[in-house]
Design a protein around this motif. Structure first.
Motif, PDB file in Angstrom:
ATOM      1  N   TYR A  63       0.843  -1.199   0.000  1.00  0.00           N
ATOM      2  CA  TYR A  63       0.000   0.000   0.000  1.00  0.00           C
ATOM      3  C   TYR A  63       0.880   1.251   0.000  1.00  0.00           C
ATOM      4  O   TYR A  63       0.630   2.198  -0.731  1.00  0.00           O
ATOM      5  CB  TYR A  63      -0.951  -0.005   1.205  1.00  0.00           C
ATOM      6  N   VAL A  64       1.911   1.211   0.823  1.00  0.00           N
ATOM      7  CA  VAL A  64       2.814   2.361   0.907  1.00  0.00           C
ATOM      8  C   VAL A  64       3.413   2.655  -0.464  1.00  0.00           C
ATOM      9  O   VAL A  64       3.443   3.811  -0.909  1.00  0.00           O
ATOM     10  CB  VAL A  64       3.932   2.090   1.943  1.00  0.00           C
ATOM     11  N   ARG A  65       3.854   1.622  -1.160  1.00  0.00           N
ATOM     12  CA  ARG A  65       4.496   1.815  -2.461  1.00  0.00           C
ATOM     13  C   ARG A  65       3.505   2.370  -3.492  1.00  0.00           C
ATOM     14  O   ARG A  65       3.803   3.285  -4.233  1.00  0.00           O
ATOM     15  CB  ARG A  65       5.075   0.482  -2.946  1.00  0.00           C
ATOM     16  N   HIS A  92      -2.626   5.451   9.444  1.00  0.00           N
ATOM     17  CA  HIS A  92      -3.597   4.714   8.622  1.00  0.00           C
ATOM     18  C   HIS A  92      -3.052   4.431   7.226  1.00  0.00           C
ATOM     19  O   HIS A  92      -3.286   3.362   6.670  1.00  0.00           O
ATOM     20  CB  HIS A  92      -4.909   5.500   8.548  1.00  0.00           C
ATOM     21  N   LEU A  93      -2.321   5.390   6.693  1.00  0.00           N
ATOM     22  CA  LEU A  93      -1.801   5.201   5.330  1.00  0.00           C
ATOM     23  C   LEU A  93      -0.774   4.080   5.285  1.00  0.00           C
ATOM     24  O   LEU A  93      -0.845   3.215   4.418  1.00  0.00           O
ATOM     25  CB  LEU A  93      -1.188   6.514   4.832  1.00  0.00           C
ATOM     26  N   ILE A  94       0.156   4.065   6.226  1.00  0.00           N
ATOM     27  CA  ILE A  94       1.204   3.029   6.123  1.00  0.00           C
ATOM     28  C   ILE A  94       0.642   1.647   6.440  1.00  0.00           C
ATOM     29  O   ILE A  94       1.172   0.647   6.007  1.00  0.00           O
ATOM     30  CB  ILE A  94       2.460   3.319   6.992  1.00  0.00           C
ATOM     31  N   ASP A 101     -10.477   3.376  -3.537  1.00  0.00           N
ATOM     32  CA  ASP A 101      -9.540   2.819  -4.522  1.00  0.00           C
ATOM     33  C   ASP A 101      -8.104   3.262  -4.260  1.00  0.00           C
ATOM     34  O   ASP A 101      -7.216   3.004  -5.074  1.00  0.00           O
ATOM     35  CB  ASP A 101      -9.964   3.252  -5.933  1.00  0.00           C
ATOM     36  N   GLY A 102      -7.880   3.939  -3.129  1.00  0.00           N
ATOM     37  CA  GLY A 102      -6.517   4.388  -2.816  1.00  0.00           C
ATOM     38  C   GLY A 102      -6.042   5.526  -3.711  1.00  0.00           C
ATOM     39  O   GLY A 102      -4.856   5.824  -3.754  1.00  0.00           O
ATOM     40  N   ARG A 108       0.425  12.153  -8.410  1.00  0.00           N
ATOM     41  CA  ARG A 108      -0.336  11.165  -9.182  1.00  0.00           C
ATOM     42  C   ARG A 108      -1.353  10.393  -8.329  1.00  0.00           C
ATOM     43  O   ARG A 108      -1.423   9.165  -8.363  1.00  0.00           O
ATOM     44  CB  ARG A 108       0.617  10.173  -9.864  1.00  0.00           C
ATOM     45  N   GLY A 109      -2.120  11.121  -7.554  1.00  0.00           N
ATOM     46  CA  GLY A 109      -3.182  10.473  -6.777  1.00  0.00           C
ATOM     47  C   GLY A 109      -2.706   9.767  -5.532  1.00  0.00           C
ATOM     48  O   GLY A 109      -3.501   9.112  -4.849  1.00  0.00           O
ATOM     49  N   ARG A 110      -1.414   9.890  -5.237  1.00  0.00           N
ATOM     50  CA  ARG A 110      -0.925   9.267  -3.990  1.00  0.00           C
ATOM     51  C   ARG A 110      -1.059  10.256  -2.823  1.00  0.00           C
ATOM     52  O   ARG A 110      -1.040  11.471  -3.030  1.00  0.00           O
ATOM     53  CB  ARG A 110       0.541   8.843  -4.150  1.00  0.00           C
ATOM     54  N   ALA A 111      -1.181   9.728  -1.625  1.00  0.00           N
ATOM     55  CA  ALA A 111      -1.277  10.571  -0.426  1.00  0.00           C
ATOM     56  C   ALA A 111       0.118  10.926   0.065  1.00  0.00           C
ATOM     57  O   ALA A 111       1.082  10.209  -0.208  1.00  0.00           O
ATOM     58  CB  ALA A 111      -2.043   9.831   0.660  1.00  0.00           C
TER      59      ALA A 111
END
Lengths: 826, 152
Positions: A279-281, A351-353, A592-593, A626-629
């Protein structure tokens, strides 16, 4: 029947993971009425906290007689918070403002609307004449108006007057939630849904005494805790609140050290492999930098900074690390404390990691304190642009200009909208000359009140106050406008989890009081604000038309309301975004992340969280989100004020379950007044022993800025920390011997008063560098005993954070027959 | 080798910037964000100077006498009021910009001298200086319209 003063949370209805939360319908009708008498039930929702509990207002002979929870609503399943059960009675209070007031010398005298509005408009036109006229106006609004009112006010300020000086008291309550959401995910917008409580296997409450601030959400959590396979619970709070007492792990950390704790917890999670590499990647930016920063926070060091047992920090990490479906909630213990945005972003990082976002049970609630704070953030009356637009993005500003049919540069977008504390600073310096305060009471709620009183009393500052009562702030005004309130006007508002409700007019307002929307519209008409084509700038004249206009403004933005109508809301709450594509609303964001970080879509290009320095658009683009947090990481810094030899204790301020804000309403509902009538101070037994203070003794709490006198409750606040509730101001300081009593007769403008009752006499003027939220939770103080209790216990409630130790013999807080309310299960 | 002179220049510039942050923060105590942030950044500047000190000392052994007109004087006391705040922040900005470009120059020299330790110091400190510049620009942009147009 349940005495909802003695038991604010009512009977339990346990349930298991994945099950539907059982309904329980709470009702309270004033004495002598039954449901059979009620002639009309009018749909509404709570206006005394941010949970968004849906209820119907009971009307008999055009008078409100009570409320009943809506069983079918997605948020509360019929339950009602005690503040809502009893608080509506304030609508009928005999001291409601019925006519406008204007200042004649030292006095406020009654007048008609034409005279009052005429004075405001005359002063406005005079100030607007000449270059930089926009700079003389400041608006300080609320978290308690309706969406339609914020949007209208935002338009008047930004496109009518063209001033960036508009903010809300949301700055004190929810600015950090917005800032943290923008920083991590690209825009504001709560990722989670309250239904995540139904699915989770762990709940972490970060500086959030939810049991007292959002009781219905707490009921949901408690019902999961009493059912099969209950969620584990972690509480981070320096006080022994009901949440802390319920939790499996309670970290009573030193105030102001939240970021050190979070950095340490993140380090533990990463070291022990409790994160989701894939998820992190795929979905985040900044993991290496996060690892580098948190590496400096081993458990032993964190234990020392936060003054916590190392083993408890490890247990907390284990609880978080072993969970599969974690709900986190964050509130004032983080937002009103040191390094607020950075600490709140670390909760997002957690939560993200772990990939715990966007699926049932894995949710974040960056909470609001006030009922309509979310709408102020969306509609742009609080220092954001409407529709969660980015003031630095020229295309976003151009969209607004097209929508409003005004020149782009009319809309102030050259610098960040001015935050509340800066607005008051400009007023102090004299460049803001007209300050319009609506539905809030800064003379009790802002930090360092002596300074705020001085500013508002300045003769060259023209102060307009729009409120229900002659508040401590209204006493200092030049014009006071009597406003209608909940139940007397129609509008919509949105809860923490993006659920929109309608609140309809049930009865007429008292006297000549008017809905806030009508007041703003009247001002716009009298000022004759025009668009580019010479047409009236504000093109609506009622709430529903304002809502329709707002829908266009929200189109295509994260808070898209386009498929919501008043008619649909009458059937129940709907979560935004709600579009033709998603007509039933959207339960969770980011399933969808993919986050709102695209440079053309995001609400902010970001900040350095330690200083608040803004990043430039090109720097933001260079990160290629690019849509990443974003995973933000910041080192811990001690708070601006730390204890000293002169002021050896740390003050924190907060809330009780029975009162809301400065008690403008809850202080006029008999059951709530009876439960929490007077200010108190909480001391730890060890500190009390050192000071020679016993239960109920009168003490003086002093900081370099002022003093508060209150009776002591000896209870479970952490050693070295003193707690004061911030609700108590001066309008009802009746006891001449007690705190706030007049010591020379109550002269006008409150001049003869002793200012020793409001907690904010003591707090510091300082704020978070990014969210600009003032720091209420960290001030250095000393405590001096003034008088013995004489056997009389402190007026602190025995329910909630001020509960005395077992066996203290202090009479329990009860409501008696006047507070009895039925709770009907399924 | 003249590296010592630039290290000396940067060392002095960092100390002077630290002093100016302190002085300007104190002078504008009524702007709490200015006061608190300036205090913090003053500490950061002194930290930079401390990290540079051993290198300045080491390279001084190989250096000829210090040339004329090496140091610049960019700050000569605080002002008051809204316009005064803006001017004071502008002084800080110019001083931080001097440090910023000096870090770049010293960094280049560190490559030339194959001095990995110095390079590591440059890399960590120059980022902080860059943030200081950004903060000053952010705060000045916020203050400018009100101070220059609205205030009397």
């Amino acid at each position: 029947m349940v005495d909802r003063i003695a038991d604010p949370w009512g009977p339990r209805t346990p349930y298991g993971p994945g099950e539907r939360w059982p309904a329980r319908v709470d009702t309270f009708l004033s004495a002598g009425h039954t449901e059979a008498d009620v002639q009309r039930w009018v749909p509404s929702a709570s206006i005394l906290h941010s949970n968004g509990d849906a209820m119907d207002i009971a009307v008999v002979d055009d008078r409100i007689v009570g409320v009943r929870g809506r069983a079918g609503d997605r948020i509360n399943h019929g339950r009602v918070d005690p503040k809502d059960l009893y608080g509506w009675q304030a609508n009928h209070s005999p001291d409601r403002l019925r006519r406008p007031l204007v200042r004649e010398g030292d006095r406020l005298v009654e007048t008609d609307w034409d005279t009052a509005m005429g004075r405001i408009v005359a002063r406005s036109k005079e100030l607007l004449d000449g270059p930089g006229g926009w700079g003389h106006f400041g608006f300080y609004t609320s978290g308690q108006l309706f969406l339609e009112e914020y949007y209208t006010l935002g338009l008047i300020g930004k496109a009518g007057l063209g001033t960036p000086h508009m903010d809300g008291n949301t700055r004190l309550c929810t600015a950090t939630a917005a800032a943290a959401l923008k920083a991590s995910f690209g825009t504001d917008g709560q990722p989670g849904s309250y239904t995540d409580v139904d699915h989770c296997d762990a709940i972490a409450l970060w500086g959030h005494n939810v049991a007292e601030t959002q009781t219905v959400l707490w009921m949901r959590m408690l019902d999961r805790r009493r059912g099969p396979n209950p969620p584990a619970m972690l509480a981070v709070d320096p006080r022994a609140t009901p949440v802390a007492r319920e939790a499996d792990v309670h970290l009573a950390l030193r105030n102001g050290t939240n970021l050190a704790l979070l950095n340490g917890l993140l380090r533990e999670l990463i070291h022990r492999g409790w994160y989701d590499e894939e998820y992190v990647r795929a979905h985040t930016v900044g993991f290496d930098e996060l690892c580098r920063v948190v590496e400096d926070y081993p458990v032993a060091k964190v234990a020392e900074i936060c003054d916590l047992p190392a083993r408890d920090i490890e247990r907390a990490a284990e609880l978080l690390g072993r969970s599969q479906r974690l709900v986190s909630t964050v509130l004032q213990g983080f937002y009103q404390s040191n390094q607020a945005t950075a600490a709140s972003c670390q909760v997002n990082n957690l939560h993200l990691i772990r990939g715990m976002i966007g699926r049932p049970g894995a949710g974040i609630y960056q909470m609001n304190g006030q009922p309509t704070a979310q709408n102020n953030r969306e509609c742009g009356a609080d220092g954001d642009l409407p529709g969660l637009r980015n003031w630095e993005n020229e295309e976003h500003v151009a969209e607004l200009a097209r929508l409003w049919n005004v020149e782009v540069d009319t809309i102030p977008h050259w610098a960040p909208p001015t935050h509340a504390m800066q607005i008051f600073r400009y007023a102090e310096q004299g460049s803001i000359k007209l300050l319009w305060i609506s539905a809030t009471n800064p003379v009790v709620s802002l930090p360092d009140l002596a300074r705020i009183r001085r500013i508002l009393a300045k003769p060259d500052l023209f102060v307009v106050v729009q409120d229900l009562f002659l508040t401590e702030t209204a006493e200092l005004a030049d014009v006071v406008l009597p406003a209608a309130t909940w139940g007397e006007k129609t509008g919509t508002f949105t809860s923490v989890d993006r659920t929109v409700h309608i609140s309809e007019k049930a009865v007429e307002p008292p006297g000549e009081a008017r809905p806030d929307l009508d007041i703003f519209l009247d001002y716009a008409r009298r000022m004759d604000f025009r668009d580019k084509d010479g047409q009236p700038l504000v093109k609506w004249s009622d709430p529903e038309a304002a809502f329709e206009a707002w829908k266009e403004c929200s189109r295509g933005r994260p808070c898209d309301y386009t498929a919501i109508t008043y008619e649909r809301l009458r059937a129940g709450g709907i979560q935004w975004p709600c579009t033709e594509e998603h007509p039933d609303g959207t339960e969770r964001l980011y399933t969808d992340g993919v986050f709102n970080t695209d440079p053309d879509y995001c609400e902010s290009y970001g900040h350095d969280l330690a200083t608040g320095a803004e990043l430039l658009p090109d720097e933001y683009r260079a990160k290629e989100p690019r849509g990443r947090a974003f995973l933000h990481a910041t080192p811990y810094q001690p708070s601006p004020e730390v204890p000293s030899d002169d002021y050896p204790l740390l003050l924190t301020t907060g809330r009780t379950v029975y009162q809301f804000h400065t008690r403008t309403k809850t202080g006029r509902a008999p059951q709530l007044v009876h439960a929490a009538p007077e200010v108190w101070v909480e001391l730890n037994p060890a500190d009390a022993g050192t000071l020679g203070v016993g239960e109920g003794d009168l003490v003086r709490v002093e900081s370099p800025r002022g003093a508060v006198r209150a009776r002591a409750r000896i209870c479970g606040v952490r050693p070295g920390v003193v707690f004061l509730p911030f609700h108590y101001g001066y309008w009802d300081a009746a006891d001449p011997a007690g705190p706030g009593g007049p010591d020379g007769g109550a002269a006008d403008r409150g001049a003869g008063r002793r200012h020793d009752r409001a907690a904010n006499e003591l707090t510091i003027t300082a704020w978070d560098p990014v969210s600009k939220q003032p720091i209420f939770k960290v001030a250095a103080v000393r405590v001096v005993k003034e008088a013995d209790s004489g056997g009389r216990p402190s007026p602190a409630p025995t329910v909630g954070g001020s509960a005395p130790p077992e066996g203290s013999g202090i009479p329990a807080t009860v409501g008696g027959p006047a507070a009895e309310a039925p709770s009907r299960g399924e | 080798m003249h590296l010592a002179h630039y290290l000396g220049l940067l060392h002095k510039a960092q100390n002077r910037l630290g002093d100016a942050f302190t002085e300007i923060g104190e002078a504008h105590r009524d702007e709490p964000d200015i006061f608190h942030t300036c205090q913090r950044l003053a500490g950061q500047c002194r930290g930079h100077a401390e990290k540079l000190a051993p290198f300045a000392h080491r390279y001084a052994e190989d250096a000829p006498a210090e040339p004329d007109r090496l140091h610049s004087q960019l700050f000569s006391g605080t002002r008051s009021g809204g316009l005064g705040l803006l001017r004071d922040l502008q002084d800080l900005y110019l001083m931080a910009a001097e440090c910023d470009i000096s870090w770049a120059v010293v960094g280049q020299a560190a490559y030339g001298a194959r001095d990995e330790d110095l390079l590591a110091v440059v890399k960590s400190c120059e980022q902080e200086t860059a943030i200081q510049l950004k903060w000053l620009r952010t705060r000045m942009k916020q203050a400018a319209p009100q101070a220059l147009v609205a205030a009397e």
